[in-house]
Design a protein around this motif. Structure first.
Motif, PDB file in Angstrom:
ATOM      1  N   MET A 175     -10.752   5.431  -5.248  1.00 35.11           N
ATOM      2  CA  MET A 175     -10.944   4.571  -6.421  1.00 35.11           C
ATOM      3  C   MET A 175      -9.665   3.841  -6.809  1.00 35.11           C
ATOM      4  SD  MET A 175     -13.375   6.848  -8.918  1.00 35.11           S
ATOM      5  CE  MET A 175     -13.622   8.504  -8.326  1.00 35.11           C
ATOM      6  N   LEU A 176      -8.584   4.144  -6.134  1.00 35.12           N
ATOM      7  CA  LEU A 176      -7.288   3.507  -6.405  1.00 35.12           C
ATOM      8  C   LEU A 176      -6.937   2.644  -5.194  1.00 35.12           C
ATOM      9  CD1 LEU A 176      -5.403   6.608  -7.846  1.00 35.12           C
ATOM     10  CD2 LEU A 176      -6.722   4.891  -9.089  1.00 35.12           C
ATOM     11  N   PRO A 177      -7.128   1.339  -5.272  1.00 36.32           N
ATOM     12  CA  PRO A 177      -7.031   0.475  -4.085  1.00 36.32           C
ATOM     13  C   PRO A 177      -5.637   0.361  -3.481  1.00 36.32           C
ATOM     14  CG  PRO A 177      -7.356  -0.838  -6.071  1.00 36.32           C
ATOM     15  CD  PRO A 177      -7.558   0.588  -6.472  1.00 36.32           C
ATOM     16  N   HIS A 178      -4.610   0.836  -4.176  1.00 39.87           N
ATOM     17  CA  HIS A 178      -3.268   0.737  -3.607  1.00 39.87           C
ATOM     18  C   HIS A 178      -2.893   1.973  -2.789  1.00 39.87           C
ATOM     19  CE1 HIS A 178      -2.822   3.115  -7.148  1.00 39.87           C
ATOM     20  NE2 HIS A 178      -1.510   3.152  -7.139  1.00 39.87           N
ATOM     21  N   LEU A 179      -3.838   2.928  -2.619  1.00 41.93           N
ATOM     22  CA  LEU A 179      -3.583   4.125  -1.821  1.00 41.93           C
ATOM     23  C   LEU A 179      -4.309   4.042  -0.481  1.00 41.93           C
ATOM     24  CD1 LEU A 179      -3.816   7.056  -4.411  1.00 41.93           C
ATOM     25  CD2 LEU A 179      -1.817   5.731  -3.713  1.00 41.93           C
ATOM     26  N   GLU A 180      -3.656   4.532   0.568  1.00 37.82           N
ATOM     27  CA  GLU A 180      -4.239   4.519   1.902  1.00 37.82           C
ATOM     28  C   GLU A 180      -4.068   5.896   2.545  1.00 37.82           C
ATOM     29  OE1 GLU A 180      -3.884   2.012   6.104  1.00 37.82           O
ATOM     30  OE2 GLU A 180      -2.242   1.961   4.641  1.00 37.82           O
ATOM     31  N   LEU A 181      -5.191   6.541   2.872  1.00 39.92           N
ATOM     32  CA  LEU A 181      -5.157   7.864   3.494  1.00 39.92           C
ATOM     33  C   LEU A 181      -4.725   7.742   4.953  1.00 39.92           C
ATOM     34  CD1 LEU A 181      -5.740  10.909   3.490  1.00 39.92           C
ATOM     35  CD2 LEU A 181      -8.113  10.356   4.062  1.00 39.92           C
ATOM     36  N   LYS A 182      -3.738   8.560   5.338  1.00 39.70           N
ATOM     37  CA  LYS A 182      -3.249   8.540   6.709  1.00 39.70           C
ATOM     38  C   LYS A 182      -3.706   9.747   7.531  1.00 39.70           C
ATOM     39  CE  LYS A 182      -0.760   4.781   6.968  1.00 39.70           C
ATOM     40  NZ  LYS A 182      -1.099   3.720   7.932  1.00 39.70           N
ATOM     41  N   LYS A 183      -3.823  10.929   6.871  1.00 37.12           N
ATOM     42  CA  LYS A 183      -4.115  12.120   7.661  1.00 37.12           C
ATOM     43  C   LYS A 183      -4.654  13.247   6.784  1.00 37.12           C
ATOM     44  CE  LYS A 183      -3.723  14.771  11.403  1.00 37.12           C
ATOM     45  NZ  LYS A 183      -4.559  14.579  12.609  1.00 37.12           N
ATOM     46  N   HIS A 184      -5.694  13.939   7.299  1.00 37.78           N
ATOM     47  CA  HIS A 184      -6.159  15.202   6.732  1.00 37.78           C
ATOM     48  C   HIS A 184      -5.455  16.327   7.494  1.00 37.78           C
ATOM     49  CE1 HIS A 184      -9.454  13.804   4.152  1.00 37.78           C
ATOM     50  NE2 HIS A 184      -9.780  12.957   5.104  1.00 37.78           N
ATOM     51  N   CYS A 185      -4.701  17.157   6.792  1.00 40.03           N
ATOM     52  CA  CYS A 185      -4.026  18.292   7.418  1.00 40.03           C
ATOM     53  C   CYS A 185      -4.548  19.569   6.755  1.00 40.03           C
ATOM     54  CB  CYS A 185      -2.512  18.205   7.250  1.00 40.03           C
ATOM     55  SG  CYS A 185      -1.775  16.703   7.928  1.00 40.03           S
ATOM     56  N   TYR A 186      -5.043  20.509   7.562  1.00 37.67           N
ATOM     57  CA  TYR A 186      -5.670  21.702   7.010  1.00 37.67           C
ATOM     58  C   TYR A 186      -4.743  22.920   7.017  1.00 37.67           C
ATOM     59  CZ  TYR A 186      -9.851  18.904   6.840  1.00 37.67           C
ATOM     60  OH  TYR A 186     -10.746  17.914   6.536  1.00 37.67           O
ATOM     61  N   ASN A 187      -3.535  22.731   7.439  1.00 39.29           N
ATOM     62  CA  ASN A 187      -2.488  23.744   7.274  1.00 39.29           C
ATOM     63  C   ASN A 187      -1.136  23.058   7.411  1.00 39.29           C
ATOM     64  OD1 ASN A 187      -1.666  23.778  10.183  1.00 39.29           O
ATOM     65  ND2 ASN A 187      -3.734  24.649  10.451  1.00 39.29           N
ATOM     66  N   ALA A 188      -0.094  23.806   7.094  1.00 40.75           N
ATOM     67  CA  ALA A 188       1.251  23.224   7.094  1.00 40.75           C
ATOM     68  C   ALA A 188       1.706  22.814   8.484  1.00 40.75           C
ATOM     69  CB  ALA A 188       2.237  24.221   6.488  1.00 40.75           C
ATOM     70  N   MET A 189       1.241  23.521   9.511  1.00 41.84           N
ATOM     71  CA  MET A 189       1.667  23.190  10.865  1.00 41.84           C
ATOM     72  C   MET A 189       1.132  21.828  11.300  1.00 41.84           C
ATOM     73  SD  MET A 189       3.423  25.809  11.131  1.00 41.84           S
ATOM     74  CE  MET A 189       4.108  25.473  12.741  1.00 41.84           C
ATOM     75  N   GLU A 190      -0.107  21.515  10.909  1.00 40.32           N
ATOM     76  CA  GLU A 190      -0.661  20.191  11.197  1.00 40.32           C
ATOM     77  C   GLU A 190       0.159  19.110  10.501  1.00 40.32           C
ATOM     78  OE1 GLU A 190      -4.819  19.402  10.703  1.00 40.32           O
ATOM     79  OE2 GLU A 190      -5.383  21.434  11.278  1.00 40.32           O
ATOM     80  N   ALA A 191       0.504  19.365   9.245  1.00 38.75           N
ATOM     81  CA  ALA A 191       1.292  18.386   8.488  1.00 38.75           C
ATOM     82  C   ALA A 191       2.676  18.204   9.098  1.00 38.75           C
ATOM     83  CB  ALA A 191       1.410  18.835   7.037  1.00 38.75           C
ATOM     84  N   MET A 192       3.282  19.291   9.522  1.00 38.87           N
ATOM     85  CA  MET A 192       4.609  19.217  10.142  1.00 38.87           C
ATOM     86  C   MET A 192       4.551  18.386  11.425  1.00 38.87           C
ATOM     87  SD  MET A 192       7.077  22.396  11.238  1.00 38.87           S
ATOM     88  CE  MET A 192       6.890  23.143   9.633  1.00 38.87           C
ATOM     89  N   MET A 219       0.835  -1.201   0.000  1.00 45.79           N
ATOM     90  CA  MET A 219       0.000   0.000   0.000  1.00 45.79           C
ATOM     91  C   MET A 219       0.875   1.258   0.000  1.00 45.79           C
ATOM     92  SD  MET A 219      -3.210  -0.904   0.004  1.00 45.79           S
ATOM     93  CE  MET A 219      -4.146   0.457   0.677  1.00 45.79           C
ATOM     94  N   ILE A 220       0.402   2.292  -0.690  1.00 43.52           N
ATOM     95  CA  ILE A 220       1.062   3.588  -0.705  1.00 43.52           C
ATOM     96  C   ILE A 220       0.273   4.514   0.214  1.00 43.52           C
ATOM     97  CG2 ILE A 220       1.794   5.545  -2.121  1.00 43.52           C
ATOM     98  CD1 ILE A 220       3.267   2.946  -2.758  1.00 43.52           C
ATOM     99  N   SER A 221       0.898   4.980   1.288  1.00 52.07           N
ATOM    100  CA  SER A 221       0.217   5.858   2.240  1.00 52.07           C
ATOM    101  C   SER A 221       0.334   7.310   1.781  1.00 52.07           C
ATOM    102  CB  SER A 221       0.819   5.691   3.627  1.00 52.07           C
ATOM    103  OG  SER A 221       2.188   6.048   3.622  1.00 52.07           O
ATOM    104  N   TYR A 222      -0.704   8.103   2.071  1.00 51.52           N
ATOM    105  CA  TYR A 222      -0.669   9.500   1.649  1.00 51.52           C
ATOM    106  C   TYR A 222      -1.360  10.385   2.679  1.00 51.52           C
ATOM    107  CZ  TYR A 222      -5.614   9.358   0.136  1.00 51.52           C
ATOM    108  OH  TYR A 222      -6.981   9.268   0.093  1.00 51.52           O
ATOM    109  N   ILE A 223      -0.995  11.674   2.650  1.00 58.17           N
ATOM    110  CA  ILE A 223      -1.673  12.692   3.441  1.00 58.17           C
ATOM    111  C   ILE A 223      -2.104  13.814   2.511  1.00 58.17           C
ATOM    112  CG2 ILE A 223      -0.378  12.147   5.533  1.00 58.17           C
ATOM    113  CD1 ILE A 223       1.273  14.674   5.085  1.00 58.17           C
ATOM    114  N   ILE A 224      -3.114  14.571   2.937  1.00 52.50           N
ATOM    115  CA  ILE A 224      -3.599  15.717   2.177  1.00 52.50           C
ATOM    116  C   ILE A 224      -3.330  16.965   3.011  1.00 52.50           C
ATOM    117  CG2 ILE A 224      -5.582  16.810   1.059  1.00 52.50           C
ATOM    118  CD1 ILE A 224      -6.914  14.030   1.017  1.00 52.50           C
ATOM    119  N   VAL A 225      -2.644  17.950   2.422  1.00 52.77           N
ATOM    120  CA  VAL A 225      -2.330  19.197   3.116  1.00 52.77           C
ATOM    121  C   VAL A 225      -2.971  20.331   2.316  1.00 52.77           C
ATOM    122  CG1 VAL A 225      -0.536  20.635   4.130  1.00 52.77           C
ATOM    123  CG2 VAL A 225      -0.127  18.179   3.804  1.00 52.77           C
ATOM    124  N   ASP A 226      -4.102  20.828   2.798  1.00 53.14           N
ATOM    125  CA  ASP A 226      -4.873  21.832   2.063  1.00 53.14           C
ATOM    126  C   ASP A 226      -5.819  22.503   3.047  1.00 53.14           C
ATOM    127  OD1 ASP A 226      -6.762  23.161   0.224  1.00 53.14           O
ATOM    128  OD2 ASP A 226      -5.857  21.893  -1.325  1.00 53.14           O
TER     129      ASP A 226
END
Length: 235
Positions: A23-40, A1-8
């Motif tokens: 729709m892409l079964p090899h992707l796995e969402l790890k985190k919703h980040c609503y600003n750069a500080m959350e992602a950091m 699996m390819i893990s991903y986060i969204i920073v927006d």
């Protein structure tokens, strides 16, 4: 699996990216980040293979945030501002998606990113057994197919289309053959003709200017003979 986060900072952008990625079964969402500080904060304690990154965010802009990361994930930029594309490629982003973008465009970006993310080995298996087969998605017959490179016998240019010959099936796609040549892992596939790419481990015999793969025969182009000879080890 390819893990991903969204920073927006836009919730609607999160919804769209998550919907497309679901729709892409090899992707796995790890985190919703609503600003750069959350992602950091998340990346300081966890990891992700892929990051969808918006640029125009409050407090810390996307590229300024990216420069703070010593070992960032693979980055797909998602933005409404095309003027920052050059700066993005200087920061080695995988792709640059202009909002609003289509599912097809996101699939292209993910295919590029997946080809640069090594699969994580399972600790209880040997190195060879642990490596997940690389794959990519193609559109054929009005739906998307996940193609594992281990199942791919050869690719054939067919007029304005391309045929992907697999062990159990065949898919016709609108992309040209050079598109697939750029997706395939190096050292496992070889262009042997202007209209053919073959999987090296599926070759059974070579006789004259013909390659035998199962019940199929693939021609060797005159200008490709020397390249084939070097790789296969014959003259």
């Amino acid at each position: 699996m390819i893990s991903y986060i969204i920073v927006d900072d836009e919730p609607l952008a999160h919804e769209l990216i998550e919907e497309f990625c679901s729709m892409l079964p090899h992707l796995e969402l790890k985190k919703h980040c609503y600003n750069a500080m959350e992602a950091m904060q998340y990346l300081n304690s966890a990891s992700a293979d892929l990051m969808f990154l918006d640029l125009n965010m409050p407090k810390l802009k996307g590229f300024d945030f990216l420069r703070t990361l010593p070992n960032p994930p693979k980055v797909i930029v998602t933005t409404a501002y095309k003027e920052f594309a050059l700066e993005g490629y200087e920061l080695n982003v995988v792709d640059y998606l202009l909002k609003p973008f289509s599912f097809e465009r996101l699939v292209q970006a993910v295919n590029k990113a997946v080809g640069t993310v090594p699969p994580a080995p399972a600790p209880t298996k040997s190195k060879e057994a642990a490596a997940s087969p690389s794959s990519f998605f193609v559109k054929g017959d009005k739906k998307y197919h996940q193609v594992f490179t281990d199942d791919l016998l050869y690719i054939e240019a067919y007029g304005n289309y391309t045929k992907l010959h697999l062990t159990e099936s065949m898919i016709i796609n609108h992309e040209n053959i050079s598109h697939f040549e750029s997706l395939l892992p190096e050292g496992r596939f070889l262009r042997v003709h202007k209209s053919f790419i073959v999987a090296l481990d599926k070759i059974q015999t070579i006789e004259g200017n013909r390659i035998k793969i199962g019940r199929h025969e693939v021609p060797i182009g005159q200008t490709y003979r020397s390249v084939v000879g070097k790789v296969i080890g014959y003259r």
